[in-house]
Design a protein around this motif. Sequence first.
Motif, PDB file in Angstrom:
ATOM      1  N   ALA B  68      27.902  46.793  51.123  1.00  0.00           N
ATOM      2  CA  ALA B  68      29.196  46.196  51.445  1.00  0.00           C
ATOM      3  C   ALA B  68      29.132  44.702  51.167  1.00  0.00           C
ATOM      4  O   ALA B  68      28.106  44.077  51.395  1.00  0.00           O
ATOM      5  CB  ALA B  68      29.548  46.440  52.902  1.00  0.00           C
ATOM      6  N   VAL B  69      30.224  44.163  50.641  1.00  0.00           N
ATOM      7  CA  VAL B  69      30.326  42.725  50.420  1.00  0.00           C
ATOM      8  C   VAL B  69      31.421  42.216  51.338  1.00  0.00           C
ATOM      9  O   VAL B  69      32.525  42.734  51.343  1.00  0.00           O
ATOM     10  CB  VAL B  69      30.684  42.407  48.953  1.00  0.00           C
ATOM     11  CG1 VAL B  69      30.857  40.912  48.768  1.00  0.00           C
ATOM     12  CG2 VAL B  69      29.619  42.952  48.031  1.00  0.00           C
ATOM     13  N   ILE B  70      31.060  41.188  52.139  1.00  0.00           N
ATOM     14  CA  ILE B  70      32.024  40.706  53.127  1.00  0.00           C
ATOM     15  C   ILE B  70      32.091  39.188  53.028  1.00  0.00           C
ATOM     16  O   ILE B  70      31.109  38.543  52.653  1.00  0.00           O
ATOM     17  CB  ILE B  70      31.587  41.185  54.531  1.00  0.00           C
ATOM     18  CG1 ILE B  70      32.719  41.009  55.532  1.00  0.00           C
ATOM     19  CG2 ILE B  70      30.336  40.477  55.010  1.00  0.00           C
ATOM     20  CD1 ILE B  70      32.466  41.759  56.825  1.00  0.00           C
ATOM     21  N   GLY B  71      33.254  38.649  53.289  1.00  0.00           N
ATOM     22  CA  GLY B  71      33.364  37.191  53.215  1.00  0.00           C
ATOM     23  C   GLY B  71      34.802  36.753  53.389  1.00  0.00           C
ATOM     24  O   GLY B  71      35.710  37.569  53.369  1.00  0.00           O
ATOM     25  N   PRO B  72      35.000  35.439  53.564  1.00  0.00           N
ATOM     26  CA  PRO B  72      36.368  34.932  53.763  1.00  0.00           C
ATOM     27  C   PRO B  72      37.182  35.040  52.480  1.00  0.00           C
ATOM     28  O   PRO B  72      36.618  35.255  51.413  1.00  0.00           O
ATOM     29  CB  PRO B  72      36.144  33.465  54.136  1.00  0.00           C
ATOM     30  CG  PRO B  72      34.855  33.108  53.487  1.00  0.00           C
ATOM     31  CD  PRO B  72      34.017  34.354  53.513  1.00  0.00           C
ATOM     32  N   SER B  73      38.490  34.862  52.585  1.00  0.00           N
ATOM     33  CA  SER B  73      39.332  34.885  51.381  1.00  0.00           C
ATOM     34  C   SER B  73      38.877  33.789  50.437  1.00  0.00           C
ATOM     35  O   SER B  73      38.484  32.707  50.870  1.00  0.00           O
ATOM     36  CB  SER B  73      40.798  34.643  51.738  1.00  0.00           C
ATOM     37  OG  SER B  73      41.116  35.302  52.915  1.00  0.00           O
ATOM     38  N   SER B 187      28.810  57.810  38.937  1.00  0.00           N
ATOM     39  CA  SER B 187      27.544  57.465  39.579  1.00  0.00           C
ATOM     40  C   SER B 187      27.668  56.126  40.297  1.00  0.00           C
ATOM     41  O   SER B 187      26.827  55.786  41.109  1.00  0.00           O
ATOM     42  CB  SER B 187      26.418  57.439  38.554  1.00  0.00           C
ATOM     43  OG  SER B 187      26.853  56.842  37.366  1.00  0.00           O
ATOM     44  N   VAL B 188      28.711  55.353  39.975  1.00  0.00           N
ATOM     45  CA  VAL B 188      28.948  54.106  40.707  1.00  0.00           C
ATOM     46  C   VAL B 188      30.396  54.074  41.173  1.00  0.00           C
ATOM     47  O   VAL B 188      31.313  54.325  40.388  1.00  0.00           O
ATOM     48  CB  VAL B 188      28.642  52.874  39.819  1.00  0.00           C
ATOM     49  CG1 VAL B 188      29.076  51.601  40.527  1.00  0.00           C
ATOM     50  CG2 VAL B 188      27.170  52.817  39.467  1.00  0.00           C
ATOM     51  N   LEU B 189      30.562  53.799  42.457  1.00  0.00           N
ATOM     52  CA  LEU B 189      31.886  53.817  43.066  1.00  0.00           C
ATOM     53  C   LEU B 189      32.218  52.403  43.542  1.00  0.00           C
ATOM     54  O   LEU B 189      31.473  51.808  44.314  1.00  0.00           O
ATOM     55  CB  LEU B 189      31.841  54.780  44.251  1.00  0.00           C
ATOM     56  CG  LEU B 189      33.130  55.289  44.849  1.00  0.00           C
ATOM     57  CD1 LEU B 189      34.007  55.934  43.799  1.00  0.00           C
ATOM     58  CD2 LEU B 189      32.795  56.291  45.954  1.00  0.00           C
ATOM     59  N   LEU B 190      33.321  51.849  43.050  1.00  0.00           N
ATOM     60  CA  LEU B 190      33.735  50.505  43.455  1.00  0.00           C
ATOM     61  C   LEU B 190      34.921  50.627  44.399  1.00  0.00           C
ATOM     62  O   LEU B 190      35.928  51.241  44.049  1.00  0.00           O
ATOM     63  CB  LEU B 190      34.125  49.674  42.227  1.00  0.00           C
ATOM     64  CG  LEU B 190      33.048  49.529  41.156  1.00  0.00           C
ATOM     65  CD1 LEU B 190      33.597  48.749  39.966  1.00  0.00           C
ATOM     66  CD2 LEU B 190      31.815  48.840  41.724  1.00  0.00           C
ATOM     67  N   LEU B 191      34.797  50.039  45.586  1.00  0.00           N
ATOM     68  CA  LEU B 191      35.859  50.167  46.591  1.00  0.00           C
ATOM     69  C   LEU B 191      36.316  48.767  46.984  1.00  0.00           C
ATOM     70  O   LEU B 191      35.574  48.016  47.616  1.00  0.00           O
ATOM     71  CB  LEU B 191      35.322  50.916  47.814  1.00  0.00           C
ATOM     72  CG  LEU B 191      34.737  52.300  47.505  1.00  0.00           C
ATOM     73  CD1 LEU B 191      33.880  52.803  48.665  1.00  0.00           C
ATOM     74  CD2 LEU B 191      35.839  53.293  47.205  1.00  0.00           C
ATOM     75  N   ASP B 192      37.525  48.407  46.579  1.00  0.00           N
ATOM     76  CA  ASP B 192      38.048  47.062  46.826  1.00  0.00           C
ATOM     77  C   ASP B 192      38.991  47.108  48.032  1.00  0.00           C
ATOM     78  O   ASP B 192      40.173  47.379  47.877  1.00  0.00           O
ATOM     79  CB  ASP B 192      38.765  46.544  45.575  1.00  0.00           C
ATOM     80  CG  ASP B 192      39.129  45.074  45.678  1.00  0.00           C
ATOM     81  OD1 ASP B 192      38.829  44.471  46.725  1.00  0.00           O
ATOM     82  OD2 ASP B 192      39.700  44.543  44.706  1.00  0.00           O
ATOM     83  N   GLU B 193      38.432  46.872  49.217  1.00  0.00           N
ATOM     84  CA  GLU B 193      39.199  46.948  50.469  1.00  0.00           C
ATOM     85  C   GLU B 193      40.083  48.192  50.520  1.00  0.00           C
ATOM     86  O   GLU B 193      41.300  48.087  50.707  1.00  0.00           O
ATOM     87  CB  GLU B 193      40.089  45.718  50.636  1.00  0.00           C
ATOM     88  CG  GLU B 193      39.323  44.430  50.690  1.00  0.00           C
ATOM     89  CD  GLU B 193      40.235  43.246  50.959  1.00  0.00           C
ATOM     90  OE1 GLU B 193      41.089  43.385  51.843  1.00  0.00           O
ATOM     91  OE2 GLU B 193      40.082  42.215  50.302  1.00  0.00           O
ATOM     92  N   LEU B 223      31.318  48.274  48.350  1.00  0.00           N
ATOM     93  CA  LEU B 223      32.560  48.152  49.114  1.00  0.00           C
ATOM     94  C   LEU B 223      32.846  46.680  49.385  1.00  0.00           C
ATOM     95  O   LEU B 223      32.018  45.974  49.934  1.00  0.00           O
ATOM     96  CB  LEU B 223      32.411  48.895  50.451  1.00  0.00           C
ATOM     97  CG  LEU B 223      33.513  48.656  51.488  1.00  0.00           C
ATOM     98  CD1 LEU B 223      34.773  49.420  51.134  1.00  0.00           C
ATOM     99  CD2 LEU B 223      33.028  49.057  52.881  1.00  0.00           C
ATOM    100  N   VAL B 224      34.021  46.223  48.961  1.00  0.00           N
ATOM    101  CA  VAL B 224      34.463  44.876  49.307  1.00  0.00           C
ATOM    102  C   VAL B 224      35.390  44.996  50.501  1.00  0.00           C
ATOM    103  O   VAL B 224      36.296  45.827  50.496  1.00  0.00           O
ATOM    104  CB  VAL B 224      35.192  44.229  48.120  1.00  0.00           C
ATOM    105  CG1 VAL B 224      35.991  43.024  48.572  1.00  0.00           C
ATOM    106  CG2 VAL B 224      34.200  43.837  47.046  1.00  0.00           C
ATOM    107  N   THR B 225      35.146  44.212  51.546  1.00  0.00           N
ATOM    108  CA  THR B 225      35.936  44.390  52.765  1.00  0.00           C
ATOM    109  C   THR B 225      36.066  43.100  53.568  1.00  0.00           C
ATOM    110  O   THR B 225      35.305  42.147  53.388  1.00  0.00           O
ATOM    111  CB  THR B 225      35.309  45.488  53.650  1.00  0.00           C
ATOM    112  OG1 THR B 225      36.112  45.661  54.801  1.00  0.00           O
ATOM    113  CG2 THR B 225      33.906  45.130  54.062  1.00  0.00           C
ATOM    114  N   HIS B 226      37.063  43.079  54.448  1.00  0.00           N
ATOM    115  CA  HIS B 226      37.217  42.010  55.430  1.00  0.00           C
ATOM    116  C   HIS B 226      36.652  42.424  56.781  1.00  0.00           C
ATOM    117  O   HIS B 226      36.476  41.599  57.662  1.00  0.00           O
ATOM    118  CB  HIS B 226      38.713  41.707  55.645  1.00  0.00           C
ATOM    119  CG  HIS B 226      39.262  40.737  54.696  1.00  0.00           C
ATOM    120  ND1 HIS B 226      40.307  41.037  53.850  1.00  0.00           N
ATOM    121  CD2 HIS B 226      38.917  39.464  54.414  1.00  0.00           C
ATOM    122  CE1 HIS B 226      40.565  39.984  53.105  1.00  0.00           C
ATOM    123  NE2 HIS B 226      39.755  39.015  53.423  1.00  0.00           N
ATOM    124  N   GLY B 227      36.463  43.737  56.948  1.00  0.00           N
ATOM    125  CA  GLY B 227      36.146  44.260  58.273  1.00  0.00           C
ATOM    126  C   GLY B 227      34.649  44.303  58.538  1.00  0.00           C
ATOM    127  O   GLY B 227      33.901  44.979  57.835  1.00  0.00           O
TER     128      GLY B 227
END
Lengths: 511, 288
Positions: B68-73, B187-193, B223-227
């Motif tokens: 997961a990748v998390i960070g401010p806007s 084989s690679v899944l990209l999840l943008d929020e 996974l890119v997320t704010h949570g």
Amino acid sequence: MKLERLRAIAIGVALLLIWELVGRLAGRLLPPPSEILAQYWRDRDVFPAHIWATTRSAAAGFLLGNAAAILAAIAFCRFPLLEQLFRGVNIALFTVPAIVIGPIFVLVFPGDLPQIVLAAVLVYFPTMAAMLVGLNEIDPRLSDLVRIYGGREAALMRFVRLRSSLPSLLAGLKVAASLAVLGAILGEFGSGVRWGLGTFLLGSLSQGDAPRLWSIGLAATGLAMIGYGAFALIGAKTTGATKAVTLANKLPDRLGDRAGRRGGAQRLAILLAAILTPFVLWEALIAATGLSPIIAPGPIETLSYLFVSPDSAAARATLLNAVGETLPIAALGLVSGLAAAFLLASFTVLQPRLARLVLPVALVAQNIPLVALTPIVLLLFGRETLASVFMAVLVVFFPAYVLLSQGFALTPHAARDLVRAYGGGRFKELRLIATPYSISYLFAAAKLVAPQALLGVMVAEWLLSGRGLGNLLNVSRGNLDYDMIWAGAMVSILISVAAYQSVAALERLWR
Amino acid sequence: MITALATAGLGAAVAFRARDDRMEAKPMAEAAVDLIVDRVAKVFPGPQGPVTALSPTSLKLSRGSFVAVIGPSGCGKSTLLRIIGGLETPDQGAVLIRGKSPEQFRAEGELGIAFQDPALLPWRSVRRNVALPLQVLGRRVADHAGQIDALIQLVGLAGYEDALPSQLSGGMRQRVAIARALVTEPSVLLLDEPFGALDQILRRAMNVELQRIWMKSGATALLVTHGIDEAVFLADEVAVMRAKPGRIAEIIPVPFPRPRDPALMTTPEFHEICDHLAALLGEAGDEA
């Protein structure tokens, strides 16, 4: 739902009764519906043939023009550079006062083709513009999605763009359907065909027979409305979604969007090419038809007729004189039509309920072919200058009103609530919030209707007043003065394009 | 198992891998690196001069892992994901997915993506929306009919195969998007929020679902997320990003065994990691 329909029918019947009553009292000007119906019965031998001829030309032009428009929109979407090169052609086709190219088509094409081609020309722009907007305005995520699976522009077109443009295309076709009728009728004016509503109208104008003039105008309106309604129905059935009610008005802004990224020299080159393309096409089309340069002069011959030839001074004087008569009237009509539309549209804020009643009427009225209005204008204002002004106002008012009331309706509610939260009334709301917000719609409306104002005046001049550019074209047509027909057409188109571009320039200044 | 890994890089063969095979391959996942982000940087032109969306950033994803990748806007996390998907080209550095560029890799249908907005085609039924990637790849949809229905069932939408997106709730639409992302057996899944637009309650439920679906698929997921809790619940590793310039500040491992139960979210260990992440993000916030 049923109750609403009943109420609509009741209102319709009531209006008809009032019309009948007023018609019987007012006498000549406003014939009552019963008399118009009787007129249809008296003309029953000829009416079906006239209607059929116009329907045929309009349908053929509709098919032809829309096929070209759809292909062009797809090409412009795939190759934005192509769209930039054709911008001059597109703006010319958008602004062209249809009545000026009618006589040219009569020179160039045989038989029914002039009406058909004129209908096709009128149909092209709204469909092309609406489709192009539909093709371009897709969800950017969908573009990402297609690319993630290695899809390119072709796959995006096939899976996303074409289908998403459908509601927009249908909205364009709706408008195109009624324009096709207008084109067919305007084409008939000059072509001397035996049958058609345009021919019938031209022949009846001199008699001033009110019931007959009304019957022709109503038949033309009915024809246009059937086309409009058919596509509105298809649109509602297939998409279900509520799409913006105005058509192509967006496009002219949108045209400028993508030019930004190129360098200065490159942009200048594209601009020059865009200006030259219409003239190159003109030359090429004439070469392709193989017509004699006497009947069909190219751009160079036409320019030399105006500036080099022995009678160039006289030709220029005639043209300038005509322009001098036409332009002030068109400008007056444009400004008063816009002002009236702006005032009435502001009722969207002041009297929302009233506005909700007027808007559907205006939506329909903006698609009434303007020639159908000629009889009414003649009966009300005679053949004087006032008739020309009123014609321009009529053509300007309805589309401008529709667009402006959208602008007023779209002002952010939060901003309007803010005024109310501080105790401001509706007038404050209008002055502080709604008016500034809708200025951009005023410009959009002005761009849309400026060419229409010129067309309205020219139609009135041709049919009624016998002055100005419209009349000059009609007279030149009668005198077989080919050079003047082409020169007059070119000048009218240039004026129209100039009017459009100056509104656009004003808009940029404002921002 | 070894053969499954060996053939995995071989393009076309990958598409026909048996699902069970891939599940068994999971425990060995830490062995191979699936995705390498090597000193990737991106600068965008802004109104007040160029903006560094991403200063040189590196990241490695092991095969079958969930990062997961998390960070401010504005920290560049979406830019990072878009570069990995080949939707943006980096100004510097490179992305290698199993030894290939994103462009090569995605042309083989090895990449799946889901956005915050489900981005469904409104005129297509659930089934035909899920089938879209196959069509773009030029594969015959009829050959995959059974697999499409199985996926729709997997995301819990059995019975809605012929429904239009407008007939579904927000959460259901997002499930369709997830099913669509899995249809090529990527084989690679990209999840943008992917659940960013859903409310907190629905989001938790969808996180549990996503874990289940992902474990079945065996894909490597980013996974890119704010949570914060979403990241900790789902990921094996959480990369914390910071803004101005966008970069990865720290990578925090999340050691909980799988499958993780929603009850995990009430444990002190879970909260400890969340608090640690919140503190890191707080610093990042102060900086910005």
